[in-house]
Scaffold this motif. Sequence first.
Motif, PDB file in Angstrom:
ATOM      1  N   ARG A 141      19.289  49.202   2.301  1.00 42.48           N
ATOM      2  CA  ARG A 141      18.145  49.681   3.075  1.00 42.48           C
ATOM      3  C   ARG A 141      18.593  50.219   4.428  1.00 42.48           C
ATOM      4  N   MET A 142      19.532  49.544   5.067  1.00 43.03           N
ATOM      5  CA  MET A 142      20.083  50.016   6.345  1.00 43.03           C
ATOM      6  C   MET A 142      20.738  51.386   6.163  1.00 43.03           C
TER       7      MET A 142
ATOM      8  N   SER B 229      19.493  54.874   7.910  1.00 41.64           N
ATOM      9  CA  SER B 229      20.483  55.529   8.769  1.00 41.64           C
ATOM     10  C   SER B 229      20.744  56.960   8.301  1.00 41.64           C
ATOM     11  N   LYS B 230      20.748  57.155   6.979  1.00 42.61           N
ATOM     12  CA  LYS B 230      20.992  58.494   6.442  1.00 42.61           C
ATOM     13  C   LYS B 230      19.878  59.459   6.838  1.00 42.61           C
TER      14      LYS B 230
ATOM     15  N   ARG C 213      25.949  57.284  13.118  1.00 40.18           N
ATOM     16  CA  ARG C 213      26.638  56.483  12.105  1.00 40.18           C
ATOM     17  C   ARG C 213      26.900  55.058  12.586  1.00 40.18           C
ATOM     18  N   ALA C 214      26.632  54.815  13.862  1.00 38.06           N
ATOM     19  CA  ALA C 214      26.839  53.473  14.403  1.00 38.06           C
ATOM     20  C   ALA C 214      25.572  52.632  14.340  1.00 38.06           C
ATOM     21  N   ASN C 215      24.398  53.294  14.254  1.00 33.23           N
ATOM     22  CA  ASN C 215      23.151  52.520  14.381  1.00 33.23           C
ATOM     23  C   ASN C 215      23.023  51.416  13.323  1.00 33.23           C
TER      24      ASN C 215
ATOM     25  N   ALA D  16      23.921  45.766  11.462  1.00 29.62           N
ATOM     26  CA  ALA D  16      24.638  44.856  10.559  1.00 29.62           C
ATOM     27  C   ALA D  16      25.471  43.857  11.362  1.00 29.62           C
ATOM     28  N   GLY D  17      26.086  44.339  12.442  1.00 29.08           N
ATOM     29  CA  GLY D  17      26.867  43.440  13.284  1.00 29.08           C
ATOM     30  C   GLY D  17      26.008  42.401  13.965  1.00 29.08           C
TER      31      GLY D  17
END
Length: 385
Positions: free
Chosen positions: A34-35, A39-40, A101-103, A108-109
């Motif tokens: 889902r993330m 993000s895509k 691409r970091a969001n 996740a982090g």
Amino acid sequence: MNSLYLPLLAGIISTIFAFVMLRRTLGFSQGNDRMKELSKYVQEGASAFLEEEARKIFLVAVILAAVLGIIFQSFKYPIVLLFGALVSEAAGVIGMYAATRANARVAAGAESGLSSAFKVAFSSGSVMGLAVAGFSLTGLALVMLVFKSSFVFEGITDISKAFGRISYIDGVMIVSSYSLGASLIALFDRVGGGMYTKAADMSADLVGKIEEHIEEDDPRNPATIADNVGDNVGDVAGLGADILESYVASIVSAIVLAIFMKFADHGTMTETQYYGLILLPVLIAGAGVLSSLIGVLVVANLKSKDARKSLSFGNLFTGGLVLASVAIVIGIAAPDYPFKDAFLINPEFVSRWRLFFAIASGLIAGVIISKLSEYYTSDDYKPTR
């Protein structure tokens, strides 16, 4: 002019490390499906907006360059203007590529804690910072090296005429054209992206929360995706181009000032003093880039779990490095030139070390403003609580 190879090298190193930090960012986990999906959407939207905007900017830049070439009857200035625009756009695109691409990776982090999220966020954010400094400094050094005949000591007082009426100095026009190209991109990316993100943000709130009673930032609201797209276009690519333009303009303004000092000095400025004055701003910028790069690497590898303390330490550590490196540059490269005041009351009222104190006072003021802002906006302190 061969001293320009030093800031050129500093700019290239900064650019290389921008890509190193990008690769590091892309190495973190993107999270669940889902993330990745959300993000895509943001990546596609941001790229589509920036591509469409770039077409419009390119058209305006070409027209402006053509007008510049016709007025001044030279190919140099249009080429430099377009090069400045290209450098600015490239830095913004790379920074936005990293951010979009970091969001999901930051999200996740964050599942593992703030420390993990901070590592991803800092790595991706440093891509924009290093690209801005690296691209702009490399570009400026290249322009001055390619057109170094425009800055020769003997010919700098030659006044050229455009259409017989417009007076200009070749060296001033070269660096100003580069700065103008960078400013053009900043204007479009910052204002265009800013208007887009504000419109999308208001739409998401008005339609989503008020009319449909959907929670804020709910992905079922298409305007939420548009809002995130706008944040990346306006606050990453746009702000990056804006910072690059300010960075370039501050260096160029000092170079232009030095050239006009030579023009107005009536033959008393020596060749050594002249080259020292026009090269000093670029050399100081190079020292600052390398200091910032070291600061980024130190903070990126800190083991601290407190993100605020890591950033605060990085700010102070890098500031100290900048002061030390600038002192070395001024001690070696700054000329012994007797700056004169307007009324010739005190013909030597500025020494080379007073230049250092001016830089130091600006840096210290910046740190104080940073700390005051943190104190009055962070929930770690009493005012916000």
